[in-house]
Design an enzyme around this catalytic site. Structure first.
Site, PDB file in Angstrom:
ATOM      1  N   ASP A   1       3.262   2.133   2.209  1.00 27.32           N
ATOM      2  CA  ASP A   1       3.961   2.681   3.239  1.00 27.32           C
ATOM      3  C   ASP A   1       3.781   1.469   4.320  1.00 27.32           C
ATOM      4  O   ASP A   1       2.856   1.072   4.321  1.00 27.32           O
ATOM      5  CB  ASP A   1       3.386   3.846   4.052  1.00 27.32           C
ATOM      6  CG  ASP A   1       3.855   5.075   3.590  1.00 27.32           C
ATOM      7  OD1 ASP A   1       4.657   5.141   2.645  1.00 27.32           O
ATOM      8  OD2 ASP A   1       3.389   6.272   4.141  1.00 27.32           O
TER       9      ASP A   1
ATOM     10  N   CYS B   1       7.119   7.192   2.956  1.00 30.48           N
ATOM     11  CA  CYS B   1       7.747   8.561   2.477  1.00 30.48           C
ATOM     12  C   CYS B   1       8.339   9.299   3.635  1.00 30.48           C
ATOM     13  O   CYS B   1       8.229   8.859   4.771  1.00 30.48           O
ATOM     14  CB  CYS B   1       6.544   8.983   1.749  1.00 30.48           C
ATOM     15  SG  CYS B   1       5.042   9.180   2.816  1.00 30.48           S
TER      16      CYS B   1
ATOM     17  N   CYS C   1       0.859  -1.294  -0.163  1.00 32.30           N
ATOM     18  CA  CYS C   1      -0.010   0.003  -0.015  1.00 32.30           C
ATOM     19  C   CYS C   1       1.040   1.382  -0.022  1.00 32.30           C
ATOM     20  O   CYS C   1       0.358   2.196   0.062  1.00 32.30           O
ATOM     21  CB  CYS C   1      -1.108   0.012   1.098  1.00 32.30           C
ATOM     22  SG  CYS C   1      -0.467   0.371   2.689  1.00 32.30           S
TER      23      CYS C   1
ATOM     24  N   CYS D   1      -0.181   9.222   5.770  1.00 32.12           N
ATOM     25  CA  CYS D   1       0.947   8.626   5.964  1.00 32.12           C
ATOM     26  C   CYS D   1       1.329   8.671   7.470  1.00 32.12           C
ATOM     27  O   CYS D   1       2.132   7.772   7.965  1.00 32.12           O
ATOM     28  CB  CYS D   1       2.062   9.054   5.194  1.00 32.12           C
ATOM     29  SG  CYS D   1       1.745   9.307   3.364  1.00 32.12           S
TER      30      CYS D   1
END
Lengths: 212, 384
Positions: free
Chosen positions: A38, A63, A36, A107
């Site tokens: 992360d 990220c 997905c 995230c």
């Protein structure tokens, strides 16, 4: 316009704090999956008497937003009682980081979820639950919504990979719509077990594949 | 800090020599290119516009009245696909394209589906090459158009254009190709390749931005998508971007002069690919053999693409990734998904795009920095 990350986010991205693994962790939690985009894993060491977080570390496949948030929440949580640490939100993290781009909030949420789940897992496995609710299929399914189906990039419940969940005699049987020789089978089975085994009244999780 | 620009597939630097020939068309030759009965300034501009048109048409072996100037790739693709389908709907309402086309192609077809057209999206293999059998069997008596990219924008795979052109000719179907990412790197011959419609853009060949072309074979009819005056054969109304045309023509002259650069770029690309594949758990995306000279697209497993990109940027290297984290939609690259790759492969992919402005010494730096970054990211990754 420059890169929509604050200086602080970039600083933490370049030099994250509390990175690594705790070998004898009292609780761990993984959120997300490489499929997905992360994935973050959190390790906790908790004082058994005071319930203070003595050590906390994280690892991230993600990220800059994910790495920076995970880093900041480990700093915020360290030294705190687990009750207080539970309340750390992505808003707290975002504020500390000087803000996050809206598109990157999920995230950050992932990192916060990992902290919450790790604490929950600790409470489950150390007899700290205030209300001991017996695990039923609903509770199990709620947890399985955090396991990602690598084929679809979304969770295994909403993508119908989970066919059936039965709870009986401290055991959870999870039937998945995937053959046991599928390249992702072992991976998914491990994640299902990791996700369900911390439940306080569960001793065993059995994953059952479906032949083609 | 010295910058290392490796995003030449997104767009390129305009060559200084291109800018030089354009400048007088802003401040001196700014008149409206009008009929020979207007004024000296207008006639001068018309003459130069038509000279540039002829020059550009020769480069793809077309004739000058087959070139329609547009604003670039997106407009040319819209005009070719929508314009052709709408003008020829009475002959049939079935269209064929592939799953890996540029968004301006895919979304033009999506728009036509809403207008009652049926579209077959041909699958590609793991190398990004179209399934030729599937293409052949998708053709029906109602098929009027096949559109396949000459070179894919993301993974650099070169499609078998001549073969597709032959089939199209045999079945009397018009063939459109988006040649935006092929121009300058591969010979384009619209006659030999049986291309009926072709898209190209100035900004990908060190020409200016905001200028593109649609090649339209004389016997093909298309409808306008803009309404207005009689410019560009009444197909693309509006004042033509004259400095842009002059610049694109010069950019093409420079391509002719610099054919030797293709080999040099290919050498840099191969050095880059080999150096990056020496990193363990890395894999090339797209075909190794049928690959355009300026594209290196590599996945580094266990190193998330946005983080890799951001680290590279901080070291002065400009690249892009197919990771969901990088995109505004939070979806991983649809091209890689269509190639049958896992999400993980897309999330860890980095596209390095080269041009004649890159130097071989830069390659060592980029390999070295990438190596260090991937190592660092893998150290903090929970996936071992």
């Amino acid at each position: 316009m420059s890169i929509p990350y604050t200086k602080k986010v970039l600083q933490y991205f370049l030099h994250p704090k509390n990175v690594g693994e705790i070998k004898d962790a009292d609780a761990t939690a993984t959120e997300g999956s490489p499929s997905c985009g992360d994935m973050v894993k959190l390790y906790l060491k908790v004082d058994p008497k005071t319930h203070e977080i003595k050590d906390i570390k994280f690892q991230s496949y993600g990220c800059a937003s994910n790495i920076a948030t995970a880093s900041i929440i480990t700093e915020l949580a360290k030294g705190k009682n687990i009750e207080t640490a539970k309340d750390i939100s992505w808003e707290n993290a975002s504020k500390e980081l000087g803000g996050l781009p809206p598109v990157k909030v999920h995230c950050a949420v992932l990192a916060v979820d990992a902290l919450k789940t790790a604490i929950e897992n600790y409470e489950n496995t150390h007899g700290l639950l205030k209300e001991k609710i017996s695990t039923d299929d609903k509770i199990a399914i709620k947890r399985l919504r955090h396991v990602i189906n690598p084929i679809a990039g979304r969770d295994i419940v909403s993508t119908n990979l989970v066919k059936d969940v039965k709870v009986h005699d401290k055991i959870i049987d999870v039937t998945v719509d995937m053959a046991e020789d599928h390249q992702f089978y072992n991976n998914i089975a491990d994640e299902i077990i990791e996700r369900l085994i911390p439940l306080w009244d569960i001793e065993k999780v059995i994953v059952i594949g479906t032949p083609d | 800090m010295k910058r290392y620009y490796f995003d030449n597939i997104a767009t390129t630097k305009t060559d200084k020599r291109v800018v030089d020939v354009m400048l007088p068309y802003f401040t001196e030759h700014y008149a409206y290119p009008s009929s020979q009965f207007s004024h000296q300034e207008g006639i001068f501009v018309t003459d130069n516009l038509e000279e540039a048109r002829a020059n550009i048409s020769k480069y793809i072996n077309g004739s000058d009245d087959e070139i329609i100037f547009t604003s670039g790739e997106t407009e040319s693709n819209n005009l070719a696909i929508k314009g052709f389908a709408r003008a020829n709907a009475k002959k049939g309402k079935h269209l064929i394209t592939t799953t890996i086309e540029h968004r301006s192609v895919l979304n033009s077809f999506k728009a036509l589906e809403k207008e009652g057209f049926t579209v077959s999206y041909i699958k590609v293999n793991k190398g990004g090459l179209i399934d030729f059998k599937e293409l052949k069997s998708a053709i029906t008596s109602a098929t009027i158009l096949i559109s396949v990219n000459f070179v894919n924008h993301e993974v650099g795979t070169i499609e078998p254009i001549e073969e597709i052109g032959n089939i199209a000719k045999e079945k009397n179907i018009v063939f459109h190709t988006n040649a935006t990412y092929a121009m300058g790197y591969l010979p384009i011959d619209v006659k030999k390749m049986n291309i009926g419609l072709l898209t190209a853009s100035g900004d990908k060949i060190h020409g200016p931005k905001g200028i593109g072309l649609l090649y339209k074979r004389k016997d093909i009819n298309i409808s306008r998508i803009f309404d207005g005056n009689f410019n560009e054969y009444y197909i693309r109304p509006g004042l033509v971007n004259i400095p842009g045309v002059i610049g694109m023509s010069k950019a093409i002259d420079l391509l002719r002069e610099n054919t030797g650069e293709i080999e040099r770029i290919k050498k840099m690309r191969d050095k880059l690919i080999n150096g990056l594949l020496a990193i363990d758990d890395s894999v090339l995306n797209g075909s190794k053999e049928n690959r355009v000279a300026n594209n290196a697209n590599i996945t580094f497993y266990r190193a998330e693409g946005e983080s890799t990109t951001l680290h590279l940027d901080m070291h002065g290297v400009s690249v892009v990734t197919g990771s969901a984290c990088f995109s505004r939609s939070l979806e991983p690259s649809y091209v890689m998904m269509a190639m049958g790759f896992t999400h993980e492969r897309a999330h860890g992919s980095i596209r390095y795009g080269l041009s004649r402005f890159n130097k071989i010494e830069e390659i060592d730096y980029v390999i070295d920095k990438t190596k260090g970054i991937v190592k660092k990211l893998r150290e903090i990754s929970p996936i071992k």
